[in-house]
Design a protein around this motif. Structure first.
Motif, PDB file in Angstrom:
ATOM      1  N   SER A 215      -2.463  -6.332  -2.678  1.00 41.85           N
ATOM      2  CA  SER A 215      -3.794  -6.240  -2.063  1.00 41.85           C
ATOM      3  C   SER A 215      -3.872  -5.130  -1.015  1.00 41.85           C
ATOM      4  CB  SER A 215      -4.184  -7.589  -1.445  1.00 41.85           C
ATOM      5  OG  SER A 215      -4.210  -8.602  -2.422  1.00 41.85           O
ATOM      6  N   CYS A 216      -3.485  -3.950  -1.421  1.00 45.42           N
ATOM      7  CA  CYS A 216      -3.576  -2.777  -0.552  1.00 45.42           C
ATOM      8  C   CYS A 216      -4.994  -2.221  -0.617  1.00 45.42           C
ATOM      9  CB  CYS A 216      -2.564  -1.725  -0.989  1.00 45.42           C
ATOM     10  SG  CYS A 216      -2.497  -0.270   0.071  1.00 45.42           S
ATOM     11  N   LYS A 217      -5.589  -1.965   0.555  1.00 43.34           N
ATOM     12  CA  LYS A 217      -6.968  -1.488   0.660  1.00 43.34           C
ATOM     13  C   LYS A 217      -7.016  -0.326   1.654  1.00 43.34           C
ATOM     14  CE  LYS A 217      -8.170  -5.585   2.150  1.00 43.34           C
ATOM     15  NZ  LYS A 217      -6.966  -6.404   1.934  1.00 43.34           N
ATOM     16  N   PRO A 218      -8.133   0.416   1.706  1.00 42.41           N
ATOM     17  CA  PRO A 218      -8.221   1.491   2.700  1.00 42.41           C
ATOM     18  C   PRO A 218      -8.006   0.995   4.127  1.00 42.41           C
ATOM     19  CG  PRO A 218      -9.990   1.706   1.098  1.00 42.41           C
ATOM     20  CD  PRO A 218      -9.315   0.393   0.802  1.00 42.41           C
ATOM     21  N   SER A 219      -8.385  -0.253   4.393  1.00 39.71           N
ATOM     22  CA  SER A 219      -8.278  -0.780   5.751  1.00 39.71           C
ATOM     23  C   SER A 219      -6.845  -1.071   6.183  1.00 39.71           C
ATOM     24  CB  SER A 219      -9.116  -2.052   5.893  1.00 39.71           C
ATOM     25  OG  SER A 219      -8.684  -3.035   4.959  1.00 39.71           O
ATOM     26  N   ASN A 220      -5.983  -1.472   5.242  1.00 42.05           N
ATOM     27  CA  ASN A 220      -4.610  -1.799   5.640  1.00 42.05           C
ATOM     28  C   ASN A 220      -3.576  -0.783   5.157  1.00 42.05           C
ATOM     29  OD1 ASN A 220      -4.388  -2.434   2.908  1.00 42.05           O
ATOM     30  ND2 ASN A 220      -3.946  -4.605   3.207  1.00 42.05           N
ATOM     31  N   ALA A 221      -4.007   0.182   4.339  1.00 38.22           N
ATOM     32  CA  ALA A 221      -3.053   1.167   3.810  1.00 38.22           C
ATOM     33  C   ALA A 221      -2.346   1.985   4.891  1.00 38.22           C
ATOM     34  CB  ALA A 221      -3.751   2.089   2.817  1.00 38.22           C
ATOM     35  N   PRO A 222      -3.054   2.472   5.945  1.00 37.69           N
ATOM     36  CA  PRO A 222      -2.346   3.263   6.960  1.00 37.69           C
ATOM     37  C   PRO A 222      -1.199   2.496   7.621  1.00 37.69           C
ATOM     38  CG  PRO A 222      -4.713   3.570   7.179  1.00 37.69           C
ATOM     39  CD  PRO A 222      -4.520   2.456   6.202  1.00 37.69           C
ATOM     40  N   GLU A 223      -1.439   1.221   7.926  1.00 38.67           N
ATOM     41  CA  GLU A 223      -0.408   0.403   8.565  1.00 38.67           C
ATOM     42  C   GLU A 223       0.763   0.154   7.605  1.00 38.67           C
ATOM     43  OE1 GLU A 223       0.068  -3.888  10.912  1.00 38.67           O
ATOM     44  OE2 GLU A 223      -1.864  -3.298  10.061  1.00 38.67           O
ATOM     45  N   LEU A 224       0.445  -0.135   6.345  1.00 38.06           N
ATOM     46  CA  LEU A 224       1.494  -0.369   5.351  1.00 38.06           C
ATOM     47  C   LEU A 224       2.328   0.889   5.121  1.00 38.06           C
ATOM     48  CD1 LEU A 224      -0.525  -2.470   2.757  1.00 38.06           C
ATOM     49  CD2 LEU A 224       1.605  -3.215   3.841  1.00 38.06           C
ATOM     50  N   PHE A 225       1.654   2.025   4.937  1.00 40.79           N
ATOM     51  CA  PHE A 225       2.338   3.264   4.592  1.00 40.79           C
ATOM     52  C   PHE A 225       3.123   3.850   5.763  1.00 40.79           C
ATOM     53  CE2 PHE A 225      -0.921   4.401   1.008  1.00 40.79           C
ATOM     54  CZ  PHE A 225      -0.526   3.269   0.315  1.00 40.79           C
ATOM     55  N   ALA A 226       2.867   3.337   6.959  1.00 38.63           N
ATOM     56  CA  ALA A 226       3.612   3.807   8.136  1.00 38.63           C
ATOM     57  C   ALA A 226       5.032   3.240   8.169  1.00 38.63           C
ATOM     58  CB  ALA A 226       2.874   3.428   9.414  1.00 38.63           C
ATOM     59  N   ASN A 227       5.302   2.221   7.360  1.00 37.32           N
ATOM     60  CA  ASN A 227       6.635   1.628   7.336  1.00 37.32           C
ATOM     61  C   ASN A 227       7.622   2.570   6.654  1.00 37.32           C
ATOM     62  OD1 ASN A 227       6.521  -1.289   8.368  1.00 37.32           O
ATOM     63  ND2 ASN A 227       4.742  -1.194   7.031  1.00 37.32           N
ATOM     64  N   PRO A 228       8.858   2.640   7.153  1.00 42.15           N
ATOM     65  CA  PRO A 228       9.805   3.633   6.642  1.00 42.15           C
ATOM     66  C   PRO A 228      10.224   3.438   5.191  1.00 42.15           C
ATOM     67  CG  PRO A 228      10.877   2.128   8.193  1.00 42.15           C
ATOM     68  CD  PRO A 228       9.408   1.888   8.296  1.00 42.15           C
ATOM     69  N   ASP A 229      10.109   2.210   4.666  1.00 40.64           N
ATOM     70  CA  ASP A 229      10.545   1.969   3.296  1.00 40.64           C
ATOM     71  C   ASP A 229       9.391   1.712   2.333  1.00 40.64           C
ATOM     72  OD1 ASP A 229      13.530   2.063   3.383  1.00 40.64           O
ATOM     73  OD2 ASP A 229      13.194   0.583   4.958  1.00 40.64           O
ATOM     74  N   VAL A 230       8.161   1.898   2.781  1.00 38.37           N
ATOM     75  CA  VAL A 230       6.985   1.760   1.920  1.00 38.37           C
ATOM     76  C   VAL A 230       6.499   3.159   1.566  1.00 38.37           C
ATOM     77  CG1 VAL A 230       4.644   0.853   1.688  1.00 38.37           C
ATOM     78  CG2 VAL A 230       6.355  -0.459   2.958  1.00 38.37           C
ATOM     79  N   ASP A 231       6.644   3.520   0.299  1.00 43.08           N
ATOM     80  CA  ASP A 231       6.386   4.899  -0.125  1.00 43.08           C
ATOM     81  C   ASP A 231       5.056   5.079  -0.835  1.00 43.08           C
ATOM     82  OD1 ASP A 231       9.024   5.708   0.736  1.00 43.08           O
ATOM     83  OD2 ASP A 231       9.773   4.602  -0.997  1.00 43.08           O
ATOM     84  N   GLY A 232       4.212   4.057  -0.779  1.00 44.49           N
ATOM     85  CA  GLY A 232       2.911   4.136  -1.432  1.00 44.49           C
ATOM     86  C   GLY A 232       2.501   2.794  -1.966  1.00 44.49           C
ATOM     87  N   GLY A 233       1.558   2.793  -2.909  1.00 43.51           N
ATOM     88  CA  GLY A 233       1.041   1.531  -3.395  1.00 43.51           C
ATOM     89  C   GLY A 233       0.734   1.532  -4.875  1.00 43.51           C
ATOM     90  N   LEU A 234       0.838   0.340  -5.475  1.00 43.71           N
ATOM     91  CA  LEU A 234       0.319   0.077  -6.817  1.00 43.71           C
ATOM     92  C   LEU A 234      -0.955  -0.721  -6.586  1.00 43.71           C
ATOM     93  CD1 LEU A 234       0.569   0.181  -9.898  1.00 43.71           C
ATOM     94  CD2 LEU A 234       1.927  -1.920  -9.784  1.00 43.71           C
ATOM     95  N   ILE A 235      -2.090  -0.091  -6.842  1.00 44.89           N
ATOM     96  CA  ILE A 235      -3.378  -0.581  -6.370  1.00 44.89           C
ATOM     97  C   ILE A 235      -4.161  -1.212  -7.507  1.00 44.89           C
ATOM     98  CG2 ILE A 235      -5.437   0.040  -5.062  1.00 44.89           C
ATOM     99  CD1 ILE A 235      -2.719   0.734  -3.673  1.00 44.89           C
ATOM    100  N   GLY A 236      -4.639  -2.443  -7.304  1.00 45.38           N
ATOM    101  CA  GLY A 236      -5.435  -3.126  -8.302  1.00 45.38           C
ATOM    102  C   GLY A 236      -6.916  -2.896  -8.093  1.00 45.38           C
ATOM    103  N   GLY A 237      -7.599  -3.871  -7.517  1.00 46.62           N
ATOM    104  CA  GLY A 237      -9.063  -3.825  -7.386  1.00 46.62           C
ATOM    105  C   GLY A 237      -9.601  -2.577  -6.719  1.00 46.62           C
ATOM    106  N   ALA A 238      -8.924  -2.112  -5.690  1.00 40.91           N
ATOM    107  CA  ALA A 238      -9.422  -0.941  -4.955  1.00 40.91           C
ATOM    108  C   ALA A 238      -9.336   0.345  -5.765  1.00 40.91           C
ATOM    109  CB  ALA A 238      -8.659  -0.784  -3.639  1.00 40.91           C
ATOM    110  N   SER A 239      -8.582   0.331  -6.871  1.00 40.85           N
ATOM    111  CA  SER A 239      -8.501   1.536  -7.705  1.00 40.85           C
ATOM    112  C   SER A 239      -9.699   1.663  -8.637  1.00 40.85           C
ATOM    113  CB  SER A 239      -7.212   1.534  -8.531  1.00 40.85           C
ATOM    114  OG  SER A 239      -7.251   0.546  -9.558  1.00 40.85           O
TER     115      SER A 239
END
Length: 252
Positions: A215-239
């Motif tokens: 459940s990665c969305k524009p609202s939480n993506a910056p916080e998620l992607f700031a983590n050192p081991d999170v290299d991006g997302g596999l996006i469902g509904g938001a895609s």
């Protein structure tokens, strides 16, 4: 340097015409706003792939199948082989998605065949792993997810393993009303990377992109992607909405 990747998974949505329009809209936004260092992938239904490939700039937007057959060819009515996927111009295949495992009984044995055929055809597997709610509540999520990898892609040679993108799906946080925190996402991604390092060495572990699929969305993506081991997302509904998708692509 591992790649930043944002991959959309359209699942069983859009007609061919709707998919082409969506692909064109994403392509335009990526051309206008997309960072050069982010790999963008559209995971389209089989029926759409050829036209979606024709609708995007392949240098900026890649295309994925959402699955492929476990056999190379033959009397398997309704199946689509890895070589067929390759012939469409697609570059990626999403494998092992939680919905395929749950609804269609995909086992590690089946997925090993699919991974091998994907690699044989020069396609990049986006390999999914993740745990259900009961596993998370039991506190055994690390062991469960690492076992999923040990039974499948950890059987690959180091050279082949380096061609794989991993996507972690916290199944318990998708459509359940529960939310995985960024700390929980980072913790599991770190556990996966440490398991890769133990199997293949630190250098290989640092090369592998590990995407977050919860459940990665524009609202939480910056916080998620700031983590050192999170290299991006596999996006469902938001895609399925071009503006939402570009909002994630530009979230780094």
């Amino acid at each position: 340097m591992r790649k930043k990747v944002v991959a959309g998974n359209w699942k069983c949505n859009t007609t061919v015409q709707e998919g082409v329009e969506l692909a064109k809209a994403v392509n335009q936004l990526v051309a206008a706003k997309g960072p050069e260092d982010v790999v963008v992938v559209l995971g389209a239904p089989f029926t759409h792939i050829t036209k979606v490939v024709e609708s995007v700039d392949g240098a900026r937007v890649g295309v994925a199948a959402q699955n492929c057959a476990a056999e190379a060819s033959g009397a398997y009515t309704g199946e689509v082989s890895a070589s067929m996927v390759k012939s469409t111009g697609a570059q990626y295949v999403i494998l092992g998605h939680s919905e395929r495992r749950e609804y269609y009984g995909e086992t590690s044995e089946i997925l090993n065949k699919k991974v091998a055929l994907t690699l044989e055809n020069g396609l990049t597997p986006i390999y999914c792993c993740g745990e259900a709610l009961e596993i998370r509540e039991a506190g055994t999520q690390k062991e469960y997810v690492i076992n999923q990898l040990e039974e499948t892609i950890f059987n690959l040679s180091a050279d082949d393993f380096k061609k794989v993108i991993i996507a972690y799906e916290p199944i318990w946080a998708i459509g359940t009303g529960k939310t995985a925190s960024t700390e929980q996402a980072q913790e599991m991604h770190k556990d996966i990377r440490e398991a890769i390092a133990a199997k293949y060495g630190a250098e290989v572990a640092e090369e592998i992109s590990i995407l977050y699929g919860g459940s990665c969305k524009p609202s939480n993506a910056p916080e998620l992607f700031a983590n050192p081991d999170v290299d991006g997302g596999l996006i469902g509904g938001a895609s399925l909405k071009a503006e939402d998708f570009i909002g994630i692509i530009t979230a780094y």
